[in-house]
Design a protein around this motif. Structure first.
Motif, PDB file in Angstrom:
ATOM      1  N   ARG A  89      42.789 -11.266 -20.972  1.00 41.30           N
ATOM      2  CA  ARG A  89      41.515 -11.084 -21.665  1.00 41.30           C
ATOM      3  C   ARG A  89      41.272  -9.613 -22.027  1.00 41.30           C
ATOM      4  O   ARG A  89      40.861  -9.302 -23.146  1.00 41.30           O
ATOM      5  CB  ARG A  89      40.387 -11.612 -20.788  1.00 41.30           C
ATOM      6  CG  ARG A  89      39.015 -11.470 -21.384  1.00 41.30           C
ATOM      7  CD  ARG A  89      37.947 -11.978 -20.401  1.00 41.30           C
ATOM      8  NE  ARG A  89      36.631 -11.809 -20.942  1.00 41.30           N
ATOM      9  CZ  ARG A  89      35.902 -10.693 -20.836  1.00 41.30           C
ATOM     10  NH1 ARG A  89      36.396  -9.649 -20.210  1.00 41.30           N
ATOM     11  NH2 ARG A  89      34.696 -10.625 -21.368  1.00 41.30           N
ATOM     12  N   ASP A  90      41.515  -8.707 -21.102  1.00 33.42           N
ATOM     13  CA  ASP A  90      41.289  -7.283 -21.370  1.00 33.42           C
ATOM     14  C   ASP A  90      42.183  -6.784 -22.509  1.00 33.42           C
ATOM     15  O   ASP A  90      41.751  -6.002 -23.352  1.00 33.42           O
ATOM     16  CB  ASP A  90      41.515  -6.442 -20.112  1.00 33.42           C
ATOM     17  CG  ASP A  90      40.445  -6.670 -19.065  1.00 33.42           C
ATOM     18  OD1 ASP A  90      39.317  -7.087 -19.429  1.00 33.42           O
ATOM     19  OD2 ASP A  90      40.728  -6.434 -17.875  1.00 33.42           O
ATOM     20  N   ASP A  91      43.417  -7.235 -22.525  1.00 36.85           N
ATOM     21  CA  ASP A  91      44.333  -6.865 -23.595  1.00 36.85           C
ATOM     22  C   ASP A  91      43.840  -7.432 -24.919  1.00 36.85           C
ATOM     23  O   ASP A  91      43.905  -6.758 -25.957  1.00 36.85           O
ATOM     24  CB  ASP A  91      45.745  -7.367 -23.277  1.00 36.85           C
ATOM     25  CG  ASP A  91      46.797  -6.868 -24.256  1.00 36.85           C
ATOM     26  OD1 ASP A  91      46.688  -5.700 -24.699  1.00 36.85           O
ATOM     27  OD2 ASP A  91      47.720  -7.640 -24.575  1.00 36.85           O
ATOM     28  N   ALA A  92      43.319  -8.653 -24.913  1.00 42.04           N
ATOM     29  CA  ALA A  92      42.793  -9.272 -26.129  1.00 42.04           C
ATOM     30  C   ALA A  92      41.626  -8.462 -26.688  1.00 42.04           C
ATOM     31  O   ALA A  92      41.541  -8.232 -27.905  1.00 42.04           O
ATOM     32  CB  ALA A  92      42.353 -10.705 -25.840  1.00 42.04           C
ATOM     33  N   ILE A  93      40.741  -7.995 -25.824  1.00 44.66           N
ATOM     34  CA  ILE A  93      39.600  -7.189 -26.260  1.00 44.66           C
ATOM     35  C   ILE A  93      40.087  -5.855 -26.827  1.00 44.66           C
ATOM     36  O   ILE A  93      39.582  -5.381 -27.855  1.00 44.66           O
ATOM     37  CB  ILE A  93      38.603  -6.992 -25.107  1.00 44.66           C
ATOM     38  CG1 ILE A  93      37.964  -8.345 -24.751  1.00 44.66           C
ATOM     39  CG2 ILE A  93      37.530  -5.965 -25.474  1.00 44.66           C
ATOM     40  CD1 ILE A  93      37.148  -8.325 -23.476  1.00 44.66           C
ATOM     41  N   ALA A  94      41.089  -5.256 -26.192  1.00 44.75           N
ATOM     42  CA  ALA A  94      41.654  -3.993 -26.692  1.00 44.75           C
ATOM     43  C   ALA A  94      42.290  -4.192 -28.067  1.00 44.75           C
ATOM     44  O   ALA A  94      42.132  -3.353 -28.961  1.00 44.75           O
ATOM     45  CB  ALA A  94      42.667  -3.438 -25.701  1.00 44.75           C
ATOM     46  N   ILE A  95      42.991  -5.287 -28.259  1.00 43.71           N
ATOM     47  CA  ILE A  95      43.609  -5.585 -29.553  1.00 43.71           C
ATOM     48  C   ILE A  95      42.522  -5.740 -30.614  1.00 43.71           C
ATOM     49  O   ILE A  95      42.641  -5.203 -31.720  1.00 43.71           O
ATOM     50  CB  ILE A  95      44.485  -6.858 -29.464  1.00 43.71           C
ATOM     51  CG1 ILE A  95      45.720  -6.587 -28.612  1.00 43.71           C
ATOM     52  CG2 ILE A  95      44.863  -7.364 -30.858  1.00 43.71           C
ATOM     53  CD1 ILE A  95      46.492  -7.830 -28.218  1.00 43.71           C
ATOM     54  N   ALA A  96      41.457  -6.445 -30.286  1.00 40.50           N
ATOM     55  CA  ALA A  96      40.353  -6.621 -31.233  1.00 40.50           C
ATOM     56  C   ALA A  96      39.744  -5.276 -31.615  1.00 40.50           C
ATOM     57  O   ALA A  96      39.425  -5.040 -32.786  1.00 40.50           O
ATOM     58  CB  ALA A  96      39.290  -7.536 -30.642  1.00 40.50           C
ATOM     59  N   GLY A  97      39.605  -4.389 -30.658  1.00 42.20           N
ATOM     60  CA  GLY A  97      39.077  -3.058 -30.946  1.00 42.20           C
ATOM     61  C   GLY A  97      39.960  -2.279 -31.901  1.00 42.20           C
ATOM     62  O   GLY A  97      39.470  -1.613 -32.821  1.00 42.20           O
ATOM     63  N   ARG A  98      41.265  -2.376 -31.700  1.00 41.84           N
ATOM     64  CA  ARG A  98      42.196  -1.692 -32.607  1.00 41.84           C
ATOM     65  C   ARG A  98      42.141  -2.296 -34.006  1.00 41.84           C
ATOM     66  O   ARG A  98      42.194  -1.587 -35.012  1.00 41.84           O
ATOM     67  CB  ARG A  98      43.613  -1.736 -32.045  1.00 41.84           C
ATOM     68  CG  ARG A  98      43.815  -0.824 -30.842  1.00 41.84           C
ATOM     69  CD  ARG A  98      45.263  -0.675 -30.459  1.00 41.84           C
ATOM     70  NE  ARG A  98      45.917  -1.925 -30.099  1.00 41.84           N
ATOM     71  CZ  ARG A  98      45.936  -2.456 -28.871  1.00 41.84           C
ATOM     72  NH1 ARG A  98      45.323  -1.840 -27.872  1.00 41.84           N
ATOM     73  NH2 ARG A  98      46.579  -3.584 -28.638  1.00 41.84           N
ATOM     74  N   LEU A  99      42.018  -3.620 -34.067  1.00 43.33           N
ATOM     75  CA  LEU A  99      41.928  -4.270 -35.373  1.00 43.33           C
ATOM     76  C   LEU A  99      40.667  -3.848 -36.119  1.00 43.33           C
ATOM     77  O   LEU A  99      40.686  -3.702 -37.344  1.00 43.33           O
ATOM     78  CB  LEU A  99      41.953  -5.794 -35.213  1.00 43.33           C
ATOM     79  CG  LEU A  99      43.312  -6.393 -34.881  1.00 43.33           C
ATOM     80  CD1 LEU A  99      43.166  -7.876 -34.562  1.00 43.33           C
ATOM     81  CD2 LEU A  99      44.275  -6.191 -36.035  1.00 43.33           C
ATOM     82  N   MET A 100      39.575  -3.623 -35.399  1.00 40.72           N
ATOM     83  CA  MET A 100      38.337  -3.160 -36.027  1.00 40.72           C
ATOM     84  C   MET A 100      38.571  -1.865 -36.793  1.00 40.72           C
ATOM     85  O   MET A 100      37.960  -1.616 -37.819  1.00 40.72           O
ATOM     86  CB  MET A 100      37.258  -2.912 -34.971  1.00 40.72           C
ATOM     87  CG  MET A 100      36.537  -4.132 -34.514  1.00 40.72           C
ATOM     88  SD  MET A 100      35.419  -4.741 -35.755  1.00 40.72           S
ATOM     89  CE  MET A 100      34.375  -3.306 -35.991  1.00 40.72           C
ATOM     90  N   GLU A 101      39.442  -1.021 -36.268  1.00 40.95           N
ATOM     91  CA  GLU A 101      39.708   0.271 -36.894  1.00 40.95           C
ATOM     92  C   GLU A 101      40.713   0.195 -38.046  1.00 40.95           C
ATOM     93  O   GLU A 101      40.712   1.060 -38.908  1.00 40.95           O
ATOM     94  CB  GLU A 101      40.244   1.253 -35.847  1.00 40.95           C
ATOM     95  CG  GLU A 101      39.283   1.517 -34.703  1.00 40.95           C
ATOM     96  CD  GLU A 101      37.984   2.143 -35.177  1.00 40.95           C
ATOM     97  OE1 GLU A 101      38.037   3.008 -36.062  1.00 40.95           O
ATOM     98  OE2 GLU A 101      36.917   1.752 -34.674  1.00 40.95           O
TER      99      GLU A 101
END
Length: 85
Positions: free
Chosen positions: A30-42
């Motif tokens: 889950r934490d990795d998924a949230i980090a990936i989503a954050g990178r995609l936002m950028e």
């Protein structure tokens, strides 16, 4: 695990939401998924700044859902000219 990240906009008057972007990725947890989503936002070229995101696993189980922030405080100033400036 395979994840699906949906970025959406909220309409304040009735809380309706519209998906403006959907991406799939592989995440460790889950934490990795949230980090990936954050990178995609950028990095994603979304048509508008999303108000929120939902992350689900391959079976559709919600891993995370909530608002997003990219350092801009209002959606009223969100248009193509502002986003690309």
């Amino acid at each position: 695990m395979k994840i699906v990240i949906e970025f959406f906009r909220l309409r304040k008057t009735d809380k309706a939401h519209a998906v403006i972007g959907r991406e799939t990725a592989d995440a460790v947890d889950r934490d990795d998924a949230i980090a990936i989503a954050g990178r995609l936002m950028e990095t994603l070229e979304l048509p508008q700044r999303p108000d929120g995101m939902t992350i689900t696993d391959a079976e559709g189980t919600v891993l995370h859902s909530g608002p997003v922030s990219n350092g801009r405080d209002t959606a009223e100033n969100d248009n193509d000219e502002d986003r690309k400036a």
